[in-house]
Design a protein around this motif. Structure first.
Motif, PDB file in Angstrom:
ATOM      1  N   UNK A  67     -26.134 -53.641  75.313  1.00  0.00           N
ATOM      2  CA  UNK A  67     -25.409 -54.929  75.891  1.00  0.00           C
ATOM      3  C   UNK A  67     -25.966 -56.098  76.585  1.00  0.00           C
ATOM      4  N   UNK A  68     -26.204 -57.034  75.022  1.00  0.00           N
ATOM      5  CA  UNK A  68     -26.222 -58.067  75.516  1.00  0.00           C
ATOM      6  C   UNK A  68     -25.773 -59.528  76.366  1.00  0.00           C
ATOM      7  N   UNK A  69     -25.590 -59.807  77.403  1.00  0.00           N
ATOM      8  CA  UNK A  69     -25.331 -60.470  77.928  1.00  0.00           C
ATOM      9  C   UNK A  69     -25.091 -62.049  77.745  1.00  0.00           C
ATOM     10  N   UNK A  70     -25.615 -62.587  77.336  1.00  0.00           N
ATOM     11  CA  UNK A  70     -24.748 -63.158  76.726  1.00  0.00           C
ATOM     12  C   UNK A  70     -24.063 -63.667  76.252  1.00  0.00           C
ATOM     13  N   UNK A  71     -22.690 -64.454  75.420  1.00  0.00           N
ATOM     14  CA  UNK A  71     -22.075 -64.549  75.210  1.00  0.00           C
ATOM     15  C   UNK A  71     -20.506 -64.283  75.223  1.00  0.00           C
ATOM     16  N   UNK A  97      -8.006 -70.411  74.934  1.00  0.00           N
ATOM     17  CA  UNK A  97      -9.127 -69.559  73.210  1.00  0.00           C
ATOM     18  C   UNK A  97      -9.179 -68.521  73.429  1.00  0.00           C
ATOM     19  N   UNK A  98      -8.062 -67.396  73.906  1.00  0.00           N
ATOM     20  CA  UNK A  98      -8.466 -66.004  74.283  1.00  0.00           C
ATOM     21  C   UNK A  98      -9.666 -65.464  74.761  1.00  0.00           C
ATOM     22  N   UNK A  99     -10.156 -66.380  75.293  1.00  0.00           N
ATOM     23  CA  UNK A  99     -12.304 -65.595  75.752  1.00  0.00           C
ATOM     24  C   UNK A  99     -11.329 -64.389  76.217  1.00  0.00           C
ATOM     25  N   UNK A 100     -12.600 -63.322  75.844  1.00  0.00           N
ATOM     26  CA  UNK A 100     -13.436 -62.063  76.112  1.00  0.00           C
ATOM     27  C   UNK A 100     -14.056 -61.428  76.192  1.00  0.00           C
ATOM     28  N   UNK A 101     -14.948 -60.543  76.088  1.00  0.00           N
ATOM     29  CA  UNK A 101     -15.808 -59.973  76.048  1.00  0.00           C
ATOM     30  C   UNK A 101     -17.294 -60.430  76.687  1.00  0.00           C
ATOM     31  N   UNK A 102     -18.107 -59.368  77.344  1.00  0.00           N
ATOM     32  CA  UNK A 102     -18.320 -59.855  78.072  1.00  0.00           C
ATOM     33  C   UNK A 102     -20.479 -60.182  77.592  1.00  0.00           C
ATOM     34  N   UNK A 103     -20.598 -60.915  77.056  1.00  0.00           N
ATOM     35  CA  UNK A 103     -22.145 -61.059  75.850  1.00  0.00           C
ATOM     36  C   UNK A 103     -21.074 -59.844  74.988  1.00  0.00           C
ATOM     37  N   UNK A 104     -22.036 -59.629  74.104  1.00  0.00           N
ATOM     38  CA  UNK A 104     -21.324 -59.079  72.798  1.00  0.00           C
ATOM     39  C   UNK A 104     -22.517 -57.584  73.081  1.00  0.00           C
ATOM     40  N   UNK A 105     -22.474 -56.650  72.058  1.00  0.00           N
ATOM     41  CA  UNK A 105     -22.922 -55.356  71.550  1.00  0.00           C
ATOM     42  C   UNK A 105     -23.840 -55.527  70.343  1.00  0.00           C
ATOM     43  N   UNK A 149     -30.718 -56.105  80.076  1.00  0.00           N
ATOM     44  CA  UNK A 149     -29.924 -55.817  78.534  1.00  0.00           C
ATOM     45  C   UNK A 149     -29.972 -54.160  79.323  1.00  0.00           C
ATOM     46  N   UNK A 150     -28.898 -53.765  78.730  1.00  0.00           N
ATOM     47  CA  UNK A 150     -28.428 -52.676  79.830  1.00  0.00           C
ATOM     48  C   UNK A 150     -28.446 -51.962  77.594  1.00  0.00           C
ATOM     49  N   UNK A 151     -29.168 -50.321  77.945  1.00  0.00           N
ATOM     50  CA  UNK A 151     -29.254 -49.748  76.181  1.00  0.00           C
ATOM     51  C   UNK A 151     -28.236 -48.281  76.652  1.00  0.00           C
ATOM     52  N   UNK A 152     -27.549 -48.338  75.783  1.00  0.00           N
ATOM     53  CA  UNK A 152     -26.632 -47.219  75.830  1.00  0.00           C
ATOM     54  C   UNK A 152     -26.899 -45.842  74.849  1.00  0.00           C
ATOM     55  N   UNK A 153     -27.250 -44.413  75.172  1.00  0.00           N
ATOM     56  CA  UNK A 153     -27.112 -43.611  73.560  1.00  0.00           C
ATOM     57  C   UNK A 153     -25.951 -43.228  73.255  1.00  0.00           C
ATOM     58  N   UNK A 154     -25.413 -42.988  72.272  1.00  0.00           N
ATOM     59  CA  UNK A 154     -24.610 -42.300  71.688  1.00  0.00           C
ATOM     60  C   UNK A 154     -23.489 -41.873  72.681  1.00  0.00           C
ATOM     61  N   UNK A 172     -35.672 -55.342  73.994  1.00  0.00           N
ATOM     62  CA  UNK A 172     -37.330 -55.589  74.833  1.00  0.00           C
ATOM     63  C   UNK A 172     -37.546 -57.784  74.243  1.00  0.00           C
ATOM     64  N   UNK A 173     -37.219 -58.053  73.604  1.00  0.00           N
ATOM     65  CA  UNK A 173     -37.083 -59.691  72.913  1.00  0.00           C
ATOM     66  C   UNK A 173     -36.556 -60.442  73.815  1.00  0.00           C
ATOM     67  N   UNK A 174     -35.317 -60.453  74.287  1.00  0.00           N
ATOM     68  CA  UNK A 174     -33.882 -60.753  74.678  1.00  0.00           C
ATOM     69  C   UNK A 174     -34.808 -60.934  76.223  1.00  0.00           C
ATOM     70  N   UNK A 175     -34.913 -59.608  76.740  1.00  0.00           N
ATOM     71  CA  UNK A 175     -35.350 -59.373  77.954  1.00  0.00           C
ATOM     72  C   UNK A 175     -36.922 -60.728  78.465  1.00  0.00           C
TER      73      UNK A 175
END
Length: 448
Positions: free
Chosen positions: A193-197, A135-143, A170-175, A160-163
């Protein structure tokens, strides 16, 4: 018998025109499987209306228990939303926040629902592995990306809710960190970055499910719109050229449902248009110039959200909500809006051609949560629908849930809030008139 299905969009929404230029059609085999139409009288244990993710997942589940299963569709597997979506597999399915779900349905059932969302992603992954699907799988979770400076706090809150829900970091990225990760855009001011998906090719997924169902003994019939359902000690599904008689029934039509097939659906679901644009393949220097080379699937914080990802062949898929009519003129207008939004998000790609644009219908419920339960007044009938744009994960899972209900063999997380009778929308058959003012309000909020 003539077709008199009571649907709330213009006829164009249910025809071929919205998907004439669908990118995913290029993955359909030239000499693919031919599914016959219903003719004469067919008998089975279980009948399923709808050959999308929901219906075929239910069929596979039933076939594992040696049931005699017939699936009927107005078109063919892959024609509806299952073959034209963005391919995002992630937790979700409701339009309510965690706090709203807890307040409305209680802490215990909310916890079960959150487990259901997580289980849905795992279920899809399990199907892919079990059936050996390419199914051409890619992406580690979603952003999840903040479309404004004021939205950064909501992104952090969601992380925070996700955690709290799943116990995962969950990894927060600034600009600046987004740019370092290959996600540079003047539109975004931070992300988590959210790890599930993961992401997949939706056409390959649905065709794989159809092939697996056929191999398991499921009989699939195409071009066989169900025009009427009679029920009295079983179910009789009337099509233009035959009848399917079954002991039990699963309705799996989601956004392509009708108010009168069955009548119990009247005014209890809301189809909403979603639109997708795909560019030509991007060269390496074009990716570098924009600063976007990440293969993460991304969803932004807008109420009328954008969702996008760089496909394996380096095309950018770009989706958006917000259109409310199905007409040639409106489709062209929406295409222009999509292009303007795309150019704003990715200014270095203003001259990049977009080879594909198409639209389809997602589905919402009045309670803003998915439904997977019995159809009131029709003993032995079940339905699953209203995934609020997250059907790639929720639809297969909910199909399995209602199959288990039909078998009397429930083993997976299944929140009670998903089994409650769907409430009617205000304005009944005119409920689509609720969308323009709602979308106007959302557009205003998205500008703040």
């Amino acid at each position: 018998m003539s077709v008199v299905m009571k649907r709330i969009y213009e006829p164009m929404a249910y025809g071929a025109q919205p998907i004439e230029n669908c990118y995913w059609h290029g993955f359909m085999p030239d000499n693919g499987p031919h599914y016959p139409s219903v003719s004469d009288e067919i008998n089975c244990d279980f009948a399923i209306i709808g050959a999308g993710y929901t219906g075929l997942s239910a069929a596979l589940r039933l076939a594992k228990h040696s049931a005699d299963v017939v699936v009927v569709d107005a078109n063919a597997p892959g024609w509806g939303a299952s073959g034209r979506n963005g391919g995002l597999v992630s937790v979700g399915g409701s339009k309510l926040s965690d706090k709203q779900i807890v307040a409305r349905f209680g802490q215990e059932d909310a916890r079960t629902y959150f487990a259901t969302e997580r289980a849905a992603v795992d279920f899809v992954e399990g199907l892919i592995v079990e059936l050996s699907l390419d199914v051409d799988r890619h992406s580690k979770g979603y952003t999840f990306a903040a479309h404004s400076e004021t939205a950064v706090s909501s992104v952090k809150d969601y992380g925070a809710q996700y955690q709290s829900r799943y116990g995962l970091d969950c990894e927060f990225l600034d600009k600046s960190a987004m740019a370092e990760h290959g996600m540079d855009s003047p539109e975004f001011h931070g992300a988590v970055n959210l790890p599930i998906g993961f992401a997949l090719n939706p056409m390959k997924f649905i065709l794989g499910l159809a092939s697996a169902a056929s191999s398991a003994g499921v009989r699939i019939f195409a071009n066989s719109a169900v025009q009427d359902i009679e029920f009295d000690d079983g179910f009789s599904l009337h099509t233009a050229s035959g009848i399917v008689r079954a002991k039990k029934l699963v309705v799996a039509t989601n956004g392509y449902s009708s108010d009168d097939v069955p009548n119990a659906f009247a005014s209890r679901y809301m189809p909403v248009q979603s639109n997708i644009m795909v560019t030509r393949p991007l060269a390496d220097d074009e990716l570098t110039s924009q600063g976007w080379w990440s293969e993460q699937m991304v969803v932004d914080t807008r109420n009328l959200l954008h969702y996008f990802r760089l496909l394996p062949d380096k095309r950018m898929l770009f989706g958006l909500r917000g259109s409310v009519r199905a007409s040639v003129q409106n489709m062209e207008k929406t295409k222009q809006i999509a292009r303007a939004d795309f150019d704003r998000l990715f200014p270095k790609w203003r001259k990049v051609e977009t080879d594909h644009f198409w639209s389809g219908l997602i589905c919402m419920s009045r309670d803003l949560v998915p439904f997977a339960g019995p159809i009131e007044g029709m003993d032995g009938a079940y339905a699953a629908m209203a995934y609020h744009g997250n059907g790639v994960s929720m639809a297969p899972y909910c199909g399995a849930l209602v199959a288990d209900m039909a078998l009397g063999n429930q083993t997976m997380p299944h929140a009670q809030l998903m089994q409650k009778k769907m409430r009617k929308f205000e304005l009944g058959p005119l409920r689509r008139n609720l969308l323009p003012p709602a979308f106007a309000w959302y557009k205003l909020l998205d500008r703040i």
